[in-house]
Design a protein around this motif. Sequence first.
Motif, PDB file in Angstrom:
ATOM      1  N   GLU A   4      -5.951  16.427   0.311  1.00  0.00           N
ATOM      2  CA  GLU A   4      -5.072  16.789   1.428  1.00  0.00           C
ATOM      3  C   GLU A   4      -4.760  15.582   2.305  1.00  0.00           C
ATOM      4  N   ILE A   5      -5.753  14.740   2.557  1.00  0.00           N
ATOM      5  CA  ILE A   5      -5.530  13.533   3.354  1.00  0.00           C
ATOM      6  C   ILE A   5      -4.535  12.614   2.653  1.00  0.00           C
ATOM      7  N   LYS A   6      -4.716  12.404   1.359  1.00  0.00           N
ATOM      8  CA  LYS A   6      -3.790  11.559   0.604  1.00  0.00           C
ATOM      9  C   LYS A   6      -2.376  12.121   0.664  1.00  0.00           C
ATOM     10  N   LEU A   7      -2.255  13.426   0.525  1.00  0.00           N
ATOM     11  CA  LEU A   7      -0.939  14.066   0.530  1.00  0.00           C
ATOM     12  C   LEU A   7      -0.257  13.949   1.890  1.00  0.00           C
ATOM     13  N   LYS A   8      -1.004  14.213   2.954  1.00  0.00           N
ATOM     14  CA  LYS A   8      -0.406  14.248   4.291  1.00  0.00           C
ATOM     15  C   LYS A   8      -0.128  12.855   4.858  1.00  0.00           C
ATOM     16  N   PHE A   9      -0.897  11.851   4.443  1.00  0.00           N
ATOM     17  CA  PHE A   9      -0.712  10.518   5.002  1.00  0.00           C
ATOM     18  C   PHE A   9       0.073   9.588   4.082  1.00  0.00           C
ATOM     19  N   GLU A  10       0.453  10.085   2.911  1.00  0.00           N
ATOM     20  CA  GLU A  10       1.198   9.257   1.972  1.00  0.00           C
ATOM     21  C   GLU A  10       2.527   8.806   2.588  1.00  0.00           C
ATOM     22  N   GLY A  11       2.774   7.523   2.540  1.00  0.00           N
ATOM     23  CA  GLY A  11       4.044   6.997   3.018  1.00  0.00           C
ATOM     24  C   GLY A  11       4.093   6.694   4.503  1.00  0.00           C
ATOM     25  N   LEU A  12       3.074   7.069   5.257  1.00  0.00           N
ATOM     26  CA  LEU A  12       3.079   6.764   6.683  1.00  0.00           C
ATOM     27  C   LEU A  12       2.781   5.278   6.899  1.00  0.00           C
ATOM     28  N   PRO A  13       3.514   4.624   7.796  1.00  0.00           N
ATOM     29  CA  PRO A  13       3.263   3.199   8.040  1.00  0.00           C
ATOM     30  C   PRO A  13       1.941   2.984   8.766  1.00  0.00           C
ATOM     31  N   LYS A  14       1.323   1.848   8.498  1.00  0.00           N
ATOM     32  CA  LYS A  14       0.096   1.414   9.168  1.00  0.00           C
ATOM     33  C   LYS A  14      -1.095   2.330   8.900  1.00  0.00           C
ATOM     34  N   VAL A  15      -0.997   3.150   7.881  1.00  0.00           N
ATOM     35  CA  VAL A  15      -2.088   4.051   7.517  1.00  0.00           C
ATOM     36  C   VAL A  15      -2.311   3.938   6.017  1.00  0.00           C
ATOM     37  N   ARG A  16      -3.568   3.876   5.604  1.00  0.00           N
ATOM     38  CA  ARG A  16      -3.832   3.828   4.169  1.00  0.00           C
ATOM     39  C   ARG A  16      -5.192   4.427   3.852  1.00  0.00           C
ATOM     40  N   THR A  17      -5.343   4.891   2.637  1.00  0.00           N
ATOM     41  CA  THR A  17      -6.621   5.417   2.165  1.00  0.00           C
ATOM     42  C   THR A  17      -7.249   4.405   1.222  1.00  0.00           C
ATOM     43  N   ASP A  18      -8.561   4.458   1.140  1.00  0.00           N
ATOM     44  CA  ASP A  18      -9.287   3.515   0.294  1.00  0.00           C
ATOM     45  C   ASP A  18     -10.552   4.194  -0.203  1.00  0.00           C
ATOM     46  N   GLU A  19     -10.991   3.829  -1.383  1.00  0.00           N
ATOM     47  CA  GLU A  19     -12.226   4.377  -1.939  1.00  0.00           C
ATOM     48  C   GLU A  19     -13.032   3.236  -2.534  1.00  0.00           C
TER      49      GLU A  19
END
Length: 209
Positions: A60-75
Amino acid sequence: MEPLLKDDAIRMLQPYIDLIKTAVFKGVQDYYIGEEYAQTRHKHSQRTAASICHDNIKDEIKLKFEGLPKVRTDERKGLFMLSIEGLLTLRFKKFNDKLLSNGITTMQALAYDLQDTVQLELEGLPPYGLLHVGYTLNNLQSNIDGIYITYRYGKINIWEWDITHEEVTPIAEPALFPLPTPSETTTRKTRVRVKDKSISAGDKNAINK
């Protein structure tokens, strides 16, 4: 690293809090009250349930934040993290009644709890703080009860932020009934609005008596 003040964290996270909250709610509720696991939930251990909820929240986090500037996910080495504008990093967990996360303490998890960005190899993205976003369950362990953001050092929360009742931007839902067609008169629409307004006013007056 200077300690992160709660007011500063709230200010930096406020534009994103709706997305964070709805992602956690949906990820947990999809497991506990959704249809997909309705026939198998009773067979799962608490650890399995928490693992499934974590995977759901991550998606859900990946889906909702995908494409937002200055925000990224990492594992990295089993730690899923969300970075906000290069300022804050958030990790998602299930909380116990002390608003602390349980589970196996790996070197990476320990470094996160100790705010050790060097050990986590976050030198290129120095955050003001490493935060935990967690959920608690109700007494029956059957649904989500609360959502919190905490700033932790070791086994102690320096501060806690209850976002359970933070205002969330309404999400548009499908209409239950067809919308009026162009052939319907505006008089009919006006009559319905006036009726609703009078009922609302009557209820308000009744309450004030």
